[in-house]
Design a protein around this motif. Structure first.
Motif, short mmCIF file in Angstrom:
data_model
loop_
_atom_site.label_atom_id
_atom_site.label_comp_id
_atom_site.label_asym_id
_atom_site.label_seq_id
_atom_site.Cartn_x
_atom_site.Cartn_y
_atom_site.Cartn_z
N GLY A 158 1.17 2.57 -2.71
CA GLY A 158 1.33 3.14 -2.23
C GLY A 158 0.49 4.37 -3.01
O GLY A 158 -0.02 3.81 -4.30
N SER A 159 1.34 6.15 -2.82
CA SER A 159 1.15 7.15 -3.82
C SER A 159 1.84 6.94 -4.62
O SER A 159 2.28 7.55 -5.76
CB SER A 159 0.73 8.26 -2.77
N GLN A 160 2.79 5.88 -4.94
CA GLN A 160 3.85 6.08 -5.86
C GLN A 160 4.11 5.10 -6.50
O GLN A 160 3.28 3.82 -6.45
CB GLN A 160 5.46 5.32 -4.47
N GLN A 161 4.34 5.82 -8.32
CA GLN A 161 4.32 4.74 -9.30
C GLN A 161 5.99 5.41 -9.96
O GLN A 161 6.42 6.56 -10.12
CB GLN A 161 3.47 5.46 -10.20
N THR A 162 7.00 4.19 -9.95
CA THR A 162 8.20 3.91 -10.51
C THR A 162 7.86 3.08 -11.80
O THR A 162 7.55 2.34 -12.08
CB THR A 162 8.90 2.76 -9.70
N ARG B 18 14.49 -4.43 -8.40
CA ARG B 18 14.88 -4.03 -7.18
C ARG B 18 14.20 -2.17 -6.98
O ARG B 18 14.80 -1.10 -7.96
CB ARG B 18 16.15 -4.03 -7.55
N ALA B 19 13.33 -1.60 -6.06
CA ALA B 19 12.83 -0.01 -5.81
C ALA B 19 13.02 -0.37 -4.53
O ALA B 19 12.44 -1.42 -4.62
CB ALA B 19 11.68 -0.23 -6.73
N ARG B 20 12.29 0.28 -4.00
CA ARG B 20 12.31 1.10 -2.77
C ARG B 20 10.56 1.56 -2.99
O ARG B 20 10.10 2.38 -3.88
CB ARG B 20 13.01 3.01 -2.79
N VAL B 21 10.15 1.16 -1.94
CA VAL B 21 8.28 2.03 -1.93
C VAL B 21 8.70 2.40 -0.27
O VAL B 21 9.38 2.32 0.17
CB VAL B 21 7.81 -0.06 -1.76
N PRO B 22 7.23 2.69 -0.27
CA PRO B 22 6.75 3.92 0.98
C PRO B 22 6.63 2.62 2.14
O PRO B 22 6.26 1.40 1.90
CB PRO B 22 5.66 4.63 0.56
N ALA B 23 7.09 3.23 2.93
CA ALA B 23 7.87 2.66 4.32
C ALA B 23 6.26 1.96 5.38
O ALA B 23 6.02 0.91 5.17
CB ALA B 23 8.36 3.64 5.46
N ASP B 24 5.72 2.42 4.89
CA ASP B 24 3.41 2.73 5.21
C ASP B 24 3.25 1.68 3.75
O ASP B 24 1.61 1.65 4.10
CB ASP B 24 3.11 3.98 5.17
N ALA B 25 3.48 1.59 2.74
CA ALA B 25 2.47 0.39 1.55
C ALA B 25 2.62 -1.39 2.63
O ALA B 25 3.74 -1.72 2.46
CB ALA B 25 3.88 0.71 0.63
#
Length: 124
Positions: free
Chosen positions: A13-17, A28-35
């Motif tokens: 989504g709009s998140q970069q980690t 192991r990482a969280r991603v946006p719920a709507d991704a």
């Protein structure tokens, strides 16, 4: 093979980690719920690998493709057989490796014990 400590970039989504794979080679990482999709870049420079992931797009574990998808996600490659949904030599080898690693009877077949363990370890 696991790449413990390798650098990664995860775009969902709009998140970069960014970070490093853990000591077992896991990201192991969280991603946006709507991704619904993610892109993972592992390594740096010319050795950087790129993977596209569908999030929440697994076939049921009772189907050959569902077994293969979970094996692939857990690091047991099944090759091009996944697209065809065929339980060929590569998938059987992946099943055997998974079964051996997790103390199951090494048959290369997707029996109930193997499917149950796949779901347990995969988390779905």
């Amino acid at each position: 093979e696991p790449r413990a400590g390798a650098r990664y970039v995860l775009i969902a989504g709009s998140q970069q980690t960014e970070g490093e794979l853990d000591s077992d080679g896991w990201l192991r990482a969280r991603v946006p719920a709507d991704a619904h999709e993610a892109e993972v870049l592992i390594g740096e420079g010319v050795r950087r690998e790129r993977y596209e992931l569908g999030i929440g797009h697994l076939d049921p574990v009772d189907e050959v493709r569902g077994v293969q998808q979970r094996l692939m996600n857990l690091g047991f490659p099944c090759g091009e057989e996944v697209e065809a949904g065929e339980l060929g030599q590569k998938s059987q080898a992946a099943l055997q490796a998974f079964q051996q690693k997790h103390g199951l009877e090494t048959t290369g077949q997707a029996d109930e014990a193997t499917k149950n363990r796949l779901q347990e370890i995969h988390g779905s």
